[in-house]
Design a protein around this motif. Structure first.
Motif, PDB file in Angstrom:
ATOM      1  N   ILE A 190       0.933  -1.161   0.071  1.00 51.57           N
ATOM      2  CA  ILE A 190       0.024  -0.186  -0.128  1.00 51.57           C
ATOM      3  C   ILE A 190       1.000   1.110  -0.131  1.00 51.57           C
ATOM      4  CG2 ILE A 190      -1.706   1.394   1.306  1.00 51.57           C
ATOM      5  CD1 ILE A 190      -2.774  -1.501   2.494  1.00 51.57           C
ATOM      6  N   ILE A 191       0.479   2.200  -0.923  1.00 49.86           N
ATOM      7  CA  ILE A 191       1.495   3.470  -1.049  1.00 49.86           C
ATOM      8  C   ILE A 191       0.353   4.363  -0.675  1.00 49.86           C
ATOM      9  CG2 ILE A 191       2.709   4.886  -2.547  1.00 49.86           C
ATOM     10  CD1 ILE A 191       3.295   2.378  -4.150  1.00 49.86           C
ATOM     11  N   ARG A 192       0.881   5.089   0.398  1.00 53.84           N
ATOM     12  CA  ARG A 192       0.026   6.315   0.893  1.00 53.84           C
ATOM     13  C   ARG A 192       0.572   7.743   0.283  1.00 53.84           C
ATOM     14  NH1 ARG A 192      -0.859   4.482   6.922  1.00 53.84           N
ATOM     15  NH2 ARG A 192      -2.833   3.611   6.828  1.00 53.84           N
ATOM     16  N   HIS A 193      -0.331   8.546   0.000  1.00 56.36           N
ATOM     17  CA  HIS A 193      -0.021   9.733  -0.607  1.00 56.36           C
ATOM     18  C   HIS A 193       0.340  10.436   0.893  1.00 56.36           C
ATOM     19  CE1 HIS A 193      -0.023  14.068  -1.894  1.00 56.36           C
ATOM     20  NE2 HIS A 193      -0.335  13.539  -2.951  1.00 56.36           N
ATOM     21  N   GLU A 250      -2.355  -1.527   9.916  1.00 53.97           N
ATOM     22  CA  GLU A 250      -0.607  -1.351   9.949  1.00 53.97           C
ATOM     23  C   GLU A 250      -0.043  -2.243  10.991  1.00 53.97           C
ATOM     24  OE1 GLU A 250      -0.047   2.758  11.121  1.00 53.97           O
ATOM     25  OE2 GLU A 250      -0.700   3.663   9.315  1.00 53.97           O
ATOM     26  N   GLY A 251       1.235  -2.976  10.848  1.00 57.97           N
ATOM     27  CA  GLY A 251       1.674  -3.820  11.501  1.00 57.97           C
ATOM     28  C   GLY A 251       1.620  -5.204  11.190  1.00 57.97           C
ATOM     29  N   ARG A 252       0.597  -5.363  10.323  1.00 62.82           N
ATOM     30  CA  ARG A 252       0.249  -6.834   9.603  1.00 62.82           C
ATOM     31  C   ARG A 252       1.404  -7.252   8.797  1.00 62.82           C
ATOM     32  NH1 ARG A 252      -5.862  -8.288   8.482  1.00 62.82           N
ATOM     33  NH2 ARG A 252      -4.641  -9.836   6.693  1.00 62.82           N
ATOM     34  N   GLU A 253       1.790  -8.554   9.170  1.00 58.30           N
ATOM     35  CA  GLU A 253       2.848  -9.115   8.086  1.00 58.30           C
ATOM     36  C   GLU A 253       2.677  -9.106   6.806  1.00 58.30           C
ATOM     37  OE1 GLU A 253       4.992 -12.447   9.918  1.00 58.30           O
ATOM     38  OE2 GLU A 253       4.771 -11.617  11.889  1.00 58.30           O
ATOM     39  N   ASP A 254       1.411  -9.328   6.259  1.00 56.33           N
ATOM     40  CA  ASP A 254       1.176  -9.410   4.981  1.00 56.33           C
ATOM     41  C   ASP A 254       0.817  -8.402   4.383  1.00 56.33           C
ATOM     42  OD1 ASP A 254      -1.311  -9.232   6.507  1.00 56.33           O
ATOM     43  OD2 ASP A 254      -2.406 -10.301   5.182  1.00 56.33           O
ATOM     44  N   ILE A 255       0.953  -7.082   4.863  1.00 56.44           N
ATOM     45  CA  ILE A 255       0.731  -5.933   4.261  1.00 56.44           C
ATOM     46  C   ILE A 255       2.003  -4.748   4.564  1.00 56.44           C
ATOM     47  CG2 ILE A 255      -0.535  -3.847   4.269  1.00 56.44           C
ATOM     48  CD1 ILE A 255      -3.137  -5.568   5.177  1.00 56.44           C
ATOM     49  N   ALA A 256       2.640  -4.399   3.299  1.00 52.95           N
ATOM     50  CA  ALA A 256       3.709  -3.591   3.647  1.00 52.95           C
ATOM     51  C   ALA A 256       3.205  -2.012   3.135  1.00 52.95           C
ATOM     52  CB  ALA A 256       4.838  -3.636   2.352  1.00 52.95           C
ATOM     53  N   PHE A 257       3.408  -1.101   4.147  1.00 48.60           N
ATOM     54  CA  PHE A 257       2.908   0.238   3.765  1.00 48.60           C
ATOM     55  C   PHE A 257       4.422   1.031   3.399  1.00 48.60           C
ATOM     56  CE2 PHE A 257      -0.547  -1.369   6.271  1.00 48.60           C
ATOM     57  CZ  PHE A 257      -1.407  -0.668   6.026  1.00 48.60           C
ATOM     58  N   TYR A 258       3.865   2.096   2.446  1.00 46.21           N
ATOM     59  CA  TYR A 258       4.893   2.717   1.883  1.00 46.21           C
ATOM     60  C   TYR A 258       4.190   4.298   2.116  1.00 46.21           C
ATOM     61  CZ  TYR A 258       7.120  -1.424   0.103  1.00 46.21           C
ATOM     62  OH  TYR A 258       7.535  -2.712   0.078  1.00 46.21           O
ATOM     63  N   ARG A 259       5.233   5.210   2.294  1.00 51.61           N
ATOM     64  CA  ARG A 259       4.719   6.712   2.282  1.00 51.61           C
ATOM     65  C   ARG A 259       5.455   7.179   1.072  1.00 51.61           C
ATOM     66  NH1 ARG A 259       1.019   8.593   5.142  1.00 51.61           N
ATOM     67  NH2 ARG A 259       1.123  11.057   5.458  1.00 51.61           N
ATOM     68  N   ALA A 260       4.654   7.581   0.177  1.00 54.41           N
ATOM     69  CA  ALA A 260       5.342   8.543  -0.977  1.00 54.41           C
ATOM     70  C   ALA A 260       5.816   9.757  -0.409  1.00 54.41           C
ATOM     71  CB  ALA A 260       4.063   8.688  -2.091  1.00 54.41           C
ATOM     72  N   ARG A 261       6.935  10.239  -1.078  1.00 47.39           N
ATOM     73  CA  ARG A 261       7.210  11.526  -0.858  1.00 47.39           C
ATOM     74  C   ARG A 261       8.171  12.084  -2.087  1.00 47.39           C
ATOM     75  NH1 ARG A 261       9.320   7.334   1.138  1.00 47.39           N
ATOM     76  NH2 ARG A 261      11.748   6.857   0.773  1.00 47.39           N
ATOM     77  N   GLU A 262       8.520  13.228  -2.202  1.00 41.85           N
ATOM     78  CA  GLU A 262       9.164  13.976  -3.334  1.00 41.85           C
ATOM     79  C   GLU A 262      10.437  13.132  -3.728  1.00 41.85           C
ATOM     80  OE1 GLU A 262      11.220  18.171  -4.438  1.00 41.85           O
ATOM     81  OE2 GLU A 262       9.852  17.878  -2.898  1.00 41.85           O
TER      82      GLU A 262
END
Length: 151
Positions: free
Chosen positions: A6-9, A23-35
């Motif tokens: 999951i990529i968050r704005h 958040e914190g689940r092993e089956d989901i990777a979170f990314y925060r987009a940035r410049e």
């Protein structure tokens, strides 16, 4: 089990985000987009509008979900490169009561957790735990049942 990214704005408010409880689940990777940030979507099934509909035939690829307001979504899409397989979800009414003073959501626009749940369901991996903390869970499941997408 399908890996999920999951990529968050950067302007997405975590306090209002339907995915925050995941958040914190092993089956989901979170990314925060940035410049100046980018993500290689090669080999991923990317949830997008205006693409062929997602089906069980798409199983086997990791899933990529972009978490943003509809208005800011093009900025997230600009961070992607590579050859992903774009798929859309069937038009289902959201249970999330949103009101935008800036732009109208597209028909079938779902809350992010609803989109993730429906995508996993269509891939043959029903996961009710995704909706455990979702306040409008019952209304959304009722809509899926009424549409014949959930037994």
């Amino acid at each position: 089990m399908t890996p999920i990214s999951i990529i968050r704005h950067p302007k997405e408010r975590r306090s209002k985000c339907s995915l925050t409880p995941l958040e914190g689940r092993e089956d989901i990777a979170f990314y925060r987009a940035r410049e100046n940030w980018s993500f290689d979507m090669t080999g991923f099934t990317v949830l997008a509008l205006g693409a062929p509909e997602l089906s069980a035939a798409d199983a086997g690829r990791p899933l990529l979900l972009l978490d943003s307001t509809w208005r800011l979504l093009p900025q997230l899409e600009a961070c992607l490169y590579g050859e992903g397989v774009r798929r859309t979800l069937p038009a289902v009414a959201t249970a999330y009561p949103r009101v935008s003073k800036i732009a109208q959501d597209p028909h079938g626009g779902l809350a992010s957790v609803e989109a993730l749940y429906l995508a996993k369901l269509l891939l043959g991996e029903r996961d009710d735990s995704l909706l455990e903390s979702y306040y409008w869970r019952e209304s959304f499941l009722f809509e899926l049942k009424a549409r014949g997408l959930l037994l």
